[in-house]
Design an enzyme around this catalytic site. Structure first.
Site, PDB file in Angstrom:
ATOM      1  N   GLU A 128       3.297   3.533  -6.585  1.00 28.32           N
ATOM      2  CA  GLU A 128       3.137   2.857  -7.882  1.00 28.32           C
ATOM      3  C   GLU A 128       1.892   3.374  -8.600  1.00 28.32           C
ATOM      4  OE1 GLU A 128       3.452  -1.073  -6.238  1.00 28.32           O
ATOM      5  OE2 GLU A 128       5.565  -0.690  -5.837  1.00 28.32           O
TER       6      GLU A 128
ATOM      7  N   ASN B 198       0.983  -5.618   1.747  1.00 24.43           N
ATOM      8  CA  ASN B 198       0.496  -5.175   0.439  1.00 24.43           C
ATOM      9  C   ASN B 198       0.960  -6.203  -0.584  1.00 24.43           C
ATOM     10  OD1 ASN B 198      -0.087  -3.921  -1.963  1.00 24.43           O
ATOM     11  ND2 ASN B 198       1.295  -2.177  -1.677  1.00 24.43           N
TER      12      ASN B 198
ATOM     13  N   GLY C  15       5.707  -5.031   1.403  1.00 26.42           N
ATOM     14  CA  GLY C  15       5.426  -5.547   0.061  1.00 26.42           C
ATOM     15  C   GLY C  15       5.926  -6.977  -0.071  1.00 26.42           C
TER      16      GLY C  15
ATOM     17  N   HIS D  87      -0.598   4.946  -3.263  1.00 27.10           N
ATOM     18  CA  HIS D  87       0.695   4.252  -3.286  1.00 27.10           C
ATOM     19  C   HIS D  87       1.547   4.854  -4.408  1.00 27.10           C
ATOM     20  CE1 HIS D  87       3.692   1.116  -3.733  1.00 27.10           C
ATOM     21  NE2 HIS D  87       3.374   0.733  -2.503  1.00 27.10           N
TER      22      HIS D  87
ATOM     23  N   GLY E  27      11.086  -2.208  -2.869  1.00 28.25           N
ATOM     24  CA  GLY E  27      11.480  -3.332  -3.719  1.00 28.25           C
ATOM     25  C   GLY E  27      12.952  -3.323  -4.101  1.00 28.25           C
TER      26      GLY E  27
ATOM     27  N   LYS F 102       0.285  -6.386  -3.615  1.00 28.79           N
ATOM     28  CA  LYS F 102       0.405  -5.792  -4.961  1.00 28.79           C
ATOM     29  C   LYS F 102      -0.294  -6.707  -5.977  1.00 28.79           C
ATOM     30  CE  LYS F 102       4.350  -3.178  -3.418  1.00 28.79           C
ATOM     31  NZ  LYS F 102       5.622  -2.527  -3.723  1.00 28.79           N
TER      32      LYS F 102
ATOM     33  N   SER G 124      11.139  -2.167   1.655  1.00 26.31           N
ATOM     34  CA  SER G 124      12.095  -3.244   1.970  1.00 26.31           C
ATOM     35  C   SER G 124      12.091  -3.642   3.447  1.00 26.31           C
ATOM     36  CB  SER G 124      13.507  -2.861   1.497  1.00 26.31           C
ATOM     37  OG  SER G 124      13.527  -2.721   0.091  1.00 26.31           O
TER      38      SER G 124
ATOM     39  N   GLU H  19       6.695   5.905   2.691  1.00 25.96           N
ATOM     40  CA  GLU H  19       7.412   4.942   1.861  1.00 25.96           C
ATOM     41  C   GLU H  19       8.344   5.690   0.910  1.00 25.96           C
ATOM     42  OE1 GLU H  19       5.127   0.956   1.568  1.00 25.96           O
ATOM     43  OE2 GLU H  19       4.535   2.202  -0.104  1.00 25.96           O
TER      44      GLU H  19
HETATM   45  P1  13P Z   1       8.650  -3.769  -0.528  1.00 25.82           P
HETATM   46  O1  13P Z   1       8.422  -4.204   0.897  1.00 25.82           O
HETATM   47  O2  13P Z   1       8.614  -4.909  -1.508  1.00 25.82           O
HETATM   48  O3  13P Z   1       9.870  -2.907  -0.657  1.00 25.82           O
HETATM   49  O4  13P Z   1       7.394  -2.860  -0.932  1.00 25.82           O
HETATM   50  C1  13P Z   1       7.046  -1.800  -0.104  1.00 25.82           C
HETATM   51  C2  13P Z   1       5.727  -1.293  -0.536  1.00 25.82           C
HETATM   52  O5  13P Z   1       5.593  -0.676  -1.574  1.00 25.82           O
HETATM   53  C3  13P Z   1       4.570  -1.578   0.330  1.00 25.82           C
HETATM   54  O6  13P Z   1       3.459  -0.836  -0.061  1.00 25.82           O
END
Ligand code: 13P
Length: 251
Positions: A97, A9, A234, A95, A173, A11, A213, A167
């Site tokens: 976010e 992803n 991510g 997601h 993150g 983002k 992560s 997640e």
């Molecule tokens: P990270 O791998 O940066 O923690 O992000 C995870 C994520 O939100 C994937 O959709």
């Protein structure tokens, strides 16, 4: 046997030019084995570029969001038809976010899942709890409710096309990963919920990823857990070598 799916992803990162460069670098490192699926989810503006870059490879295209109508006066939205026309096969839906910053509700997630399935897009439905919810001991209730609502009125044969991504929001993150045992436990609970809705054989066919992560250093351990069917990655998916190592479960 469930085929693990490892999705990057990206983002809100990468212009089309940068996306093309990342694809080139990735394809030199990436060895997509037959026993796993690899999906790249660039931003909408780089879908066409990535679609072209991965043509003829085993890498598959995914998007990060979709609207639930086919066309019309919905300024700024992208429909399942538009994604399908670009060769998109998977779409991330709900997601955290999007739930947090854009007000997506479980009901919207459900409508998007239905619209995606109608156009042969495989939804990757994201669920997971915040740190406050975890500390309050409501992880199971919350995640179960997210799963129940996302799958509302989805038939069993369609449900098998869906991927769920667990997640935990506190792990996104932050560099904090759920332990592989804990991720496996919650994912097992999600499979149990799917079993209550669809019965055991459908629940056993649905793939459930872990996200939050994921790095080369923790992927192998996560993949040893029986319930975990891949990862939604991510930050580490923006680096060609890291993502290639994650795809190989190589720490
Ligand atoms: P990270 O791998 O940066 O923690 O992000 C995870 C994520 O939100 C994937 O959709």
């Amino acid at each position: 046997m469930r085929v693990p799916v490892i999705a990057g992803n990206w983002k809100m990162n990468k212009t089309p030019e940068e996306a093309a460069a990342l694809c080139r670098a990735l394809l030199t490192h990436l060895d997509v084995l037959d026993d796993r699926e690899v999906v790249l989810c660039p931003p909408f503006t780089a879908l066409a570029t990535v679609s072209e870059a991965i043509r003829g490879t085993k890498v598959v295209l995914g998007a990060q969001n979709v609207f639930y109508e086919d066309s019309g006066a919905y300024t700024g939205e992208i429909s399942p038809l538009m994604l399908q026309a670009l060769g998109v096969k998977y779409v991330i839906i709900g997601h955290s976010e999007r739930r947090q910053y854009f007000g997506e509700t479980d009901e919207m997630v459900n409508r998007k899942v239905k619209a995606a399935l109608q156009h042969d897009l495989k939804p990757i439905i994201c669920v997971g709890e915040t740190l406050a919810q975890r500390e309050a001991g409501v992880t199971e209730t919350l995640v179960k409710s997210q799963v129940d609502k996302a799958f509302h009125d989805i038939a069993a044969d369609e449900a098998k096309q869906v991927v769920v991504a667990y997640e935990p929001i506190w792990a996104i993150g932050t560099g904090k990963t759920a332990t592989s045992r804990e991720a496996n436990r919650v994912i097992g609970m999600i499979r149990g919920t799917l079993g209550e809705i669809y019965g055991d054989s459908v629940a056993q066919a649905i793939r459930i990823q872990y996200g939050g992560s994921v790095k080369p250093g923790n992927m192998a351990e996560l993949m040893q857990e029986p319930e975990i069917d891949g990862a939604l990655v991510g930050g580490a998916s923006l680096d060609a070598e890291s993502f290639a190592r994650i795809v190989r479960y190589d720490d």
